[in-house]
Design an enzyme around this catalytic site. Structure first.
Site, short mmCIF file in Angstrom:
data_model
loop_
_atom_site.label_atom_id
_atom_site.label_comp_id
_atom_site.label_asym_id
_atom_site.label_seq_id
_atom_site.Cartn_x
_atom_site.Cartn_y
_atom_site.Cartn_z
N ASP A 169 -2.60 7.72 3.81
CA ASP A 169 -2.06 7.89 2.47
C ASP A 169 -1.58 9.33 2.26
O ASP A 169 -1.90 10.23 3.05
CB ASP A 169 -3.13 7.58 1.42
CG ASP A 169 -3.66 6.15 1.52
OD1 ASP A 169 -2.87 5.26 1.90
OD2 ASP A 169 -4.85 5.94 1.22
N ASP A 191 0.39 4.43 4.57
CA ASP A 191 -0.11 3.26 3.85
C ASP A 191 0.30 3.37 2.39
O ASP A 191 1.36 2.92 2.00
CB ASP A 191 -1.62 3.16 4.01
CG ASP A 191 -2.19 1.94 3.31
OD1 ASP A 191 -1.50 0.91 3.26
OD2 ASP A 191 -3.34 2.02 2.83
N ASP A 195 -3.48 6.18 -3.41
CA ASP A 195 -4.49 5.13 -3.54
C ASP A 195 -5.56 5.67 -4.48
O ASP A 195 -6.33 6.58 -4.11
CB ASP A 195 -5.10 4.79 -2.18
CG ASP A 195 -4.32 3.70 -1.46
OD1 ASP A 195 -3.23 3.33 -1.94
OD2 ASP A 195 -4.79 3.24 -0.39
N ARG A 242 3.79 -1.98 -5.78
CA ARG A 242 2.78 -1.06 -6.32
C ARG A 242 3.46 0.14 -6.98
O ARG A 242 3.26 1.29 -6.56
CB ARG A 242 1.81 -0.59 -5.24
CG ARG A 242 1.03 -1.72 -4.60
CD ARG A 242 0.02 -1.19 -3.58
NE ARG A 242 -0.65 -2.28 -2.88
CZ ARG A 242 -1.52 -2.13 -1.89
NH1 ARG A 242 -1.83 -0.92 -1.46
NH2 ARG A 242 -2.08 -3.17 -1.31
#
Length: 665
Positions: A169, A191, A195, A242
């Site tokens: 991330d 990724d 997050d 997202r």
């Protein structure tokens, strides 16, 4: 200085204080409508568009501002890092730090974590601070972190578009609280870009750019409904999903975000904009969706309220159900019109050159000196010391090792924030008497008053010099400042006779009686008010200047486009005299007063001798002075038009580096 006359301070409280209006520039945007469909209209008209300066505030807003607020490394030392080892050392340290990332730091091994501990600010210097191939990782229990003005990029593993192989991330947080992520560019990672996981609370994500990525910003990974998050003015471009996805958030407030150029790969479900999942309560306001599939959607168990957004070339779900919550129950905020969002967000999101480190006094630091001491030696990027309104009875010293400091009063007027002390030269020499001393280069002071309120009428001393300010550094700027004192109020000097230092003073106020603007620095005073205080004499109340310019320097003091005022008797004040410190023959005053109004208190023979040195051997002149104290006599040298063309503000200040502070408004 020596051989100063005994002086008496003008009686009465507040003598010499001049009130001036504070001039401000307000940025405005003129934005026209574009052809698009509008979603449900907002219940009320949006608040005015804030200025550009508001968008770079160093104070967090939204949920990160609640429950004690988010201050990051405030109160700690400022450090600058240029390599992975230093970044990792300070980021993980127990003590608070403000960590400036200068240039590009490549993290090894590829995809490694930089652990960020509590009470940290990590901020890019200018717009070029970046972390490459690595992740900022906040472990459970971490709190009070600010991540600003950085680029975090390029940990993508070729062929792993879904991020299943490596969890690289840009920023990952587990069970943290009070985090502000602002003005970053997050792109092409392994990724997630962000997050935000497992019951993290009091989070604000603002003015970031999310780009060139699949899973941009995920929130959740928990069955608990605890997270409170504000997401505003972010630009999601070239991302697939997202944007964000919010699972089991107690409160998710999204406003003024811009979603554009969505990745189009034909996926009918997992290509989307915002998703309220689980038991999330989500509010979306005045956002802009351009070419987005499923702009906003909600699970049947979640709630989503949308107000005032614009949909352009969109398809798919636009779910709205439930009451969600009212963000204004928690904090105030200003909505920009949805039509303005593309222009605003593309302009103001991501790293910005003007974002820097600000140290607040009091609050972050108890005193001005404590804030100055937090700045590192050899400082290369501006650090602002923001001083709240109040009277600070203390001395301040900015050493030569700490350049690039801005002292900024935060009150409405310069008189709101006063730095004052009362030491005379008898108790420490003229330098030791100074309330504020600036030995560093590249220091700016704005919206402040500097004072030495030693009461020379109350104490009989051999020397009555009492400086409000002394500078020896180069490229010093004073804007909208006041200097209050009597004898030797303002000394602008240099480290040694043959070293030229430059000082620029504009829109300011200076008062005093004996030699109260003096020294050897090249000094320009522009668009300012200078008050000649009366010492009660009918014949000699003092001297405005006492320059000691090096003979090798053609430029000493320039007072231009200003106004000299006084209630001293007529013909009782001199414009200056030549100061030769220690009898130094190579210190020959240069003073030009041009395009300036002079009061009746100025003598018709305005220049006078000092310590056996004749004023006629100095470089004194006037040019186009006016008012009751102006005139042309044999004892008033006038500069010629030809010479005046090479004695401008630019000529005095440019030096070898073409310094031009007057051009920055």
């Amino acid at each position: 200085m020596t051989q100063h006359l005994h002086s008496k301070r003008l009686p009465g409280p507040g003598a010499g204080k001049v009130l001036g209006a504070v001039l401000g520039l307000v940025a405005a945007l003129s934005l026209g409508a574009v052809g698009q469909a509008r979603a449900a209209a907002p219940a009320s008209a949006p608040a005015p568009v804030p200025s550009g300066a508001d968008r770079f505030s160093d104070q967090p807003h939204g949920f990160a501002s609640l429950a004690g607020g988010t201050t990051g490394g405030a109160g700690g030392k400022v450090v600058t890092v240029t390599d992975q080892a230093s970044l990792a050392k300070y980021a993980a340290a127990e003590d608070p730090y403000i960590i400036r990332v200068s240039g590009s730091i490549a993290v090894e091994p590829f995809g490694s974590n930089i652990i960020v501990g509590s009470n940290k600010t990590i901020i890019g210097v200018g717009d070029s601070g970046e972390i490459v191939h690595g992740e900022l990782h906040l472990d459970p229990g971490t709190h009070n972190v600010i991540i600003r003005n950085l680029t975090i990029r390029d940990s993508y593993v070729e062929g792993d578009w879904d991020g299943k192989t490596q969890d690289f991330d840009a920023i990952q947080m587990d069970t943290v609280d009070h985090v502000w992520i602002d003005h970053n560019r997050l792109t092409h990672m392994g990724d997630g870009l962000i997050d935000l996981r497992k019951d993290s609370q009091y989070i604000t994500v603002s003015y970031n750019q999310f780009s060139n990525h699949n899973k941009a910003f995920g929130i959740g990974w928990t069955t608990n409904v605890k997270t409170q998050v504000t997401i505003d003015h972010n630009w999601f471009t070239g991302t697939k999903q997202r944007n964000p996805s919010a699972d089991n958030c107690a409160y998710a407030h999204l406003y003024n975000n811009y979603l554009s150029a969505q990745v189009s790969d034909g996926d009918p479900v997992w290509t989307y904009g915002n998703w309220s999942r689980g038991h999330t309560k989500m509010v979306i306001e005045n956002s802009y969706y351009d070419g987005v599939q499923h702009p906003y959607q909600a699970d049947a168990t979640a709630e989503l309220v949308q107000r005032g957004s614009i949909l352009k070339n969109t398809t798919g779900r636009t779910d709205e159900w439930g009451a969600a919550f009212d963000p204004r129950r928690f904090y105030d905020y200003r909505l920009d019109p949805a039509a303005a969002v593309p222009a605003l967000v593309t302009r103001f999101s991501g790293p910005q050159k003007r974002i820097g480190v600000t140290l607040h006094v009091p609050g972050d630091y108890p005193t001005v000196q404590a804030a100055v001491d937090a700045v590192p030696d050899g400082n290369t990027a501006p650090v602002t010391v923001a001083v709240a309104p109040g009277t600070y009875r203390a001395k301040v010293y900015i050493p030569a090792t700490r350049p690039n400091i801005v002292l900024q009063g935060t009150g409405h007027d310069r008189s709101d924030t006063v730095i004052v002390y009362d030491t005379p030269a008898e108790y420490g020499g003229s330098t030791g008497s100074a309330t504020v001393r600036i030995a560093a280069n590249d220091v700016t002071a704005r919206n402040l008053t500097f004072s030495n309120d030693f009461d020379e009428a109350a104490v009989e001393l051999n020397g009555e010099q009492a400086l409000a300010m002394k500078t020896t550094g180069d490229r010093i700027v004073f804007e909208n400042t006041a200097f209050l004192g009597n004898q030797d109020t303002l000394m602008t000097d240099s480290p040694k006779l043959t070293t030229v230092s430059r000082v620029y003073i504009r829109d300011s106020y200076i008062e005093g009686d004996v030699d109260f603007v003096y020294g050897r620095a090249t000094t320009v005073i522009e668009r300012s008010v200078i008050r000649l205080l009366s010492r009660g004499s009918t014949t000699n109340n003092g001297y405005l200047t006492a320059a000691s310019t090096w003979t090798g320097n053609p430029y000493g003091f320039l007072i231009t486009r200003s106004k000299v005022v006084s209630d001293a008797p007529e013909q009782s004040f001199h414009l200056g005299r030549p100061w030769h410190p220690g009898g130094e023959p190579a210190a020959v005053a240069q003073v030009l007063i041009r395009d300036t109004e002079l009061p009746a208190a100025v003598r018709s023979s305005p220049w006078t001798d000092m310590s056996g040195f004749s004023w006629k051997d100095a470089r004194f002149a006037e040019y186009r002075t006016y008012g009751p104290g102006a005139g042309v006599t044999a004892d008033r040298p006038q500069m010629s038009d030809a010479d005046a063309r090479t004695h401008t503000v630019a000529d005095y200040l440019k030096g070898h580096d073409n310094w031009a502070p007057y051009s920055r408004r």
